[in-house]
Scaffold this motif. Structure first.
Motif, PDB file in Angstrom:
ATOM      1  N   ALA A 116       0.880   5.596   0.596  1.00 41.92           N
ATOM      2  CA  ALA A 116       0.255   6.472   1.580  1.00 41.92           C
ATOM      3  C   ALA A 116       0.550   7.914   1.253  1.00 41.92           C
ATOM      4  O   ALA A 116       1.584   8.258   0.719  1.00 41.92           O
ATOM      5  CB  ALA A 116       0.774   6.152   2.973  1.00 41.92           C
ATOM      6  N   GLU A 154     -10.191   3.509   0.529  1.00 39.73           N
ATOM      7  CA  GLU A 154      -9.434   4.708   0.210  1.00 39.73           C
ATOM      8  C   GLU A 154      -9.971   5.871   1.040  1.00 39.73           C
ATOM      9  O   GLU A 154     -11.139   5.855   1.449  1.00 39.73           O
ATOM     10  CB  GLU A 154      -9.567   5.064  -1.272  1.00 39.73           C
ATOM     11  N   ALA A 196       0.840  -1.195   0.000  1.00 40.85           N
ATOM     12  CA  ALA A 196       0.000   0.000   0.000  1.00 40.85           C
ATOM     13  C   ALA A 196       0.866   1.232   0.000  1.00 40.85           C
ATOM     14  O   ALA A 196       1.908   1.283   0.616  1.00 40.85           O
ATOM     15  CB  ALA A 196      -0.907   0.012   1.227  1.00 40.85           C
ATOM     16  N   VAL A 247       0.714   2.070   5.687  1.00 38.65           N
ATOM     17  CA  VAL A 247       0.440   3.473   5.341  1.00 38.65           C
ATOM     18  C   VAL A 247       1.159   4.390   6.324  1.00 38.65           C
ATOM     19  O   VAL A 247       1.820   5.353   5.933  1.00 38.65           O
ATOM     20  CB  VAL A 247      -1.078   3.732   5.357  1.00 38.65           C
ATOM     21  N   GLN A 284      -3.004  -0.706   7.774  1.00 35.31           N
ATOM     22  CA  GLN A 284      -2.825   0.661   8.270  1.00 35.31           C
ATOM     23  C   GLN A 284      -1.371   0.921   8.661  1.00 35.31           C
ATOM     24  O   GLN A 284      -0.855   2.036   8.484  1.00 35.31           O
ATOM     25  CB  GLN A 284      -3.735   0.892   9.465  1.00 35.31           C
ATOM     26  N   TYR A 306      -5.882   0.898   1.410  1.00 38.04           N
ATOM     27  CA  TYR A 306      -6.024  -0.057   2.514  1.00 38.04           C
ATOM     28  C   TYR A 306      -6.785  -1.298   2.045  1.00 38.04           C
ATOM     29  O   TYR A 306      -7.580  -1.233   1.107  1.00 38.04           O
ATOM     30  CB  TYR A 306      -6.803   0.565   3.670  1.00 38.04           C
ATOM     31  N   ALA A 324      -2.863   6.851  -0.024  1.00 35.59           N
ATOM     32  CA  ALA A 324      -3.163   5.709   0.846  1.00 35.59           C
ATOM     33  C   ALA A 324      -4.111   4.724   0.176  1.00 35.59           C
ATOM     34  O   ALA A 324      -5.083   5.121  -0.462  1.00 35.59           O
ATOM     35  CB  ALA A 324      -3.769   6.200   2.152  1.00 35.59           C
ATOM     36  N   ASN A 353       4.426   7.246   5.747  1.00 32.22           N
ATOM     37  CA  ASN A 353       4.299   8.637   6.153  1.00 32.22           C
ATOM     38  C   ASN A 353       5.330   9.032   7.204  1.00 32.22           C
ATOM     39  O   ASN A 353       5.838  10.153   7.194  1.00 32.22           O
ATOM     40  CB  ASN A 353       2.884   8.893   6.666  1.00 32.22           C
ATOM     41  N   SER A 410      -3.183   9.050   6.314  1.00 39.73           N
ATOM     42  CA  SER A 410      -1.863   8.773   6.877  1.00 39.73           C
ATOM     43  C   SER A 410      -1.882   7.971   8.169  1.00 39.73           C
ATOM     44  O   SER A 410      -0.844   7.474   8.583  1.00 39.73           O
ATOM     45  CB  SER A 410      -1.141  10.096   7.151  1.00 39.73           C
TER      46      SER A 410
END
Length: 424
Positions: free
Chosen positions: A17, A381, A15, A341, A338, A360, A358, A345, A307
């Motif tokens: 982010a 999203e 993923a 992501v 998560q 998910y 991002a 960040n 984020s």
């Protein structure tokens, strides 16, 4: 192979982010410091990916109160004799040796957001430039009248995996034919929406395997509906006819009290007696998130959807069950997604790394009976400030036995994949 391979799982969870606009920096003399509290699929994953992808440019400390981690996901399969306890318990050794993560075994008791330090139960402090909170949930014992932390040693909740899970298994195995089980299900929101009902299925599987014909499982639920309800109801009627009785609030009229010593759950409708009481109270974010002041009045942490950064403190990220993650359920898959992501960040915050929009993912598998697996999930999203579900899917009633077996095998592949992705 019908299940997910580890490589497929890694590709599925890959993923990007987005990041808030913040100046990137590197210290001249020492590395920026990231501290992660909580060593589950959220915390361990973010620690691994920050350490690995920064190639040593960021100092990462992972704080967890145990030497090992037992997963809540698949703990129901341990109750149902499909897994051993050892198979759902995992070490942090590889994270430390392969990625240079500083593993601290201890309980984080407070966060000083101004000084940017975490204090442990032994009085020591750990400084941070970015803090990740992944503490999971705490149960609110007194949300069930008559229940308490002490009562949980008689009527376990087992909603935090470990000793409680083993206690519940011990009590399940002690149930005799003709004795009943009473579950009090939790109100929304709570960890793992299908979890209580998969657990009911595993209770029933154990009783059926022993040849018990006189025992019943009563489910006292504060919710009018629950996740995968049509699938579970169909499965209970097919595999365990007459054994499971589910009561919603319109039928039981309200939970009045539990008496764990007497083994009773009193409602407006009736008083239910059980040799085993499984009481699952309401929940909130783990205590350290509340202490840090990053939760709302309901006890959950609001985050930026792009984020996983706390909307209350820019130096803090909250991932997994403790966060308010829009349409995403509180699950191990969600936490792992998560975490990736958040890791991107954090690296963009502290180095010259690039961050991307991002994305998910989540799937929740449940086992109803041997080779009868079902699932629900979606891609997600950020939209309008919220993590929003896209491309949702769910198993359907009446599916073939072959498809249900493939779904179960898929879940086995996923478990192997997420464990390798998180801890290896």
């Amino acid at each position: 192979m019908n299940g997910l391979t580890r490589r497929q799982f890694g590709l599925l969870l890959g993923a990007g982010a987005s990041t808030l606009a913040m100046p990137a920096y590197l210290r001249a003399q020492d590395k920026p410091r990231v501290v992660v509290i909580g060593g589950g699929p959220g915390g361990a994953t973010v620690a691994k990916y920050v350490a690995k992808d920064s190639a040593g440019a960021i100092d990462v400390t992972l704080i967890n109160d145990g030497e090992t981690f037992t997963t809540c996901f698949f703990s129901n399969l341990y109750l149902g004799d499909f897994r051993t306890f050892e198979s759902i318990t995992h070490s942090y050794d590889q994270l430390a040796s392969a990625y240079g993560i500083n593993k601290v075994t201890g309980r984080a008791v407070s966060v000083d957001r101004e000084a940017k330090t975490v204090t442990l139960a032994d009085g020591s402090t750990v400084p941070y430039d970015r803090l990740v909170l992944a503490p999971g949930i705490d149960v609110i014992y007194d949300s069930v009248p008559g229940y308490s932390e002490e009562a949980a040693e008689i009527a376990p909740h087992a909603w935090k995996a470990g000793a409680q899970t083993q206690l519940l298994k011990e009590k399940l195995d002690a149930v005799e034919d003709g004795q009943n089980i009473v579950m009090v299900a939790p109100p929304n929101p709570y960890r793992c929406p299908p979890g209580p009902y998969e657990r009911v299925s595993m209770f029933a599987h154990v009783l059926k395997k022993k040849g018990f014909t006189q025992s019943k499982i009563f489910v006292i639920d504060p919710k009018e509906t629950f996740s995968k309800q049509a699938l579970f109801t169909e499965g209970w009627e097919k595999h365990y006819p007459g054994m499971v009785e589910w009561y919603g609030p319109d039928v039981h009229g309200g939970l009045k009290s539990v008496d764990v010593a007497a083994g009773t759950v009193e409602t407006d409708l009736d008083t239910f007696e059980g040799a085993l009481l499984n009481i699952i109270p309401a929940q909130r974010a783990g205590a350290i998130a509340i202490d840090a002041g990053v939760t709302n009045e309901a006890g959950w942490a609001p985050i930026d959807a792009g984020s996983m950064r706390s909307t209350i403190d820019e130096a803090i990220y909250v991932i997994g069950d403790a966060s308010i993650a829009g349409d995403m359920p509180k699950s191990g898959f969600s936490a792992n997604s998560q975490a990736k992501v958040a890791a991107l960040n954090i690296r963009a915050d502290l180095t010259d790394a690039q961050a991307f929009p991002a994305r998910y993912s989540n799937t929740c598998w449940s086992l109803i009976e041997t080779d009868d697996g079902v699932k629900v999930g979606a891609q997600y999203e950020p939209q309008d400030g919220k993590i929003t579900a896209l491309d949702a899917f769910v198993s359907q009633p009446g599916e073939s036995a072959e498809l249900r077996k493939e779904t179960y095998e898929e879940s086995i592949g996923w478990y192997s994949g997420i464990i390798e992705d998180t801890f290896a």
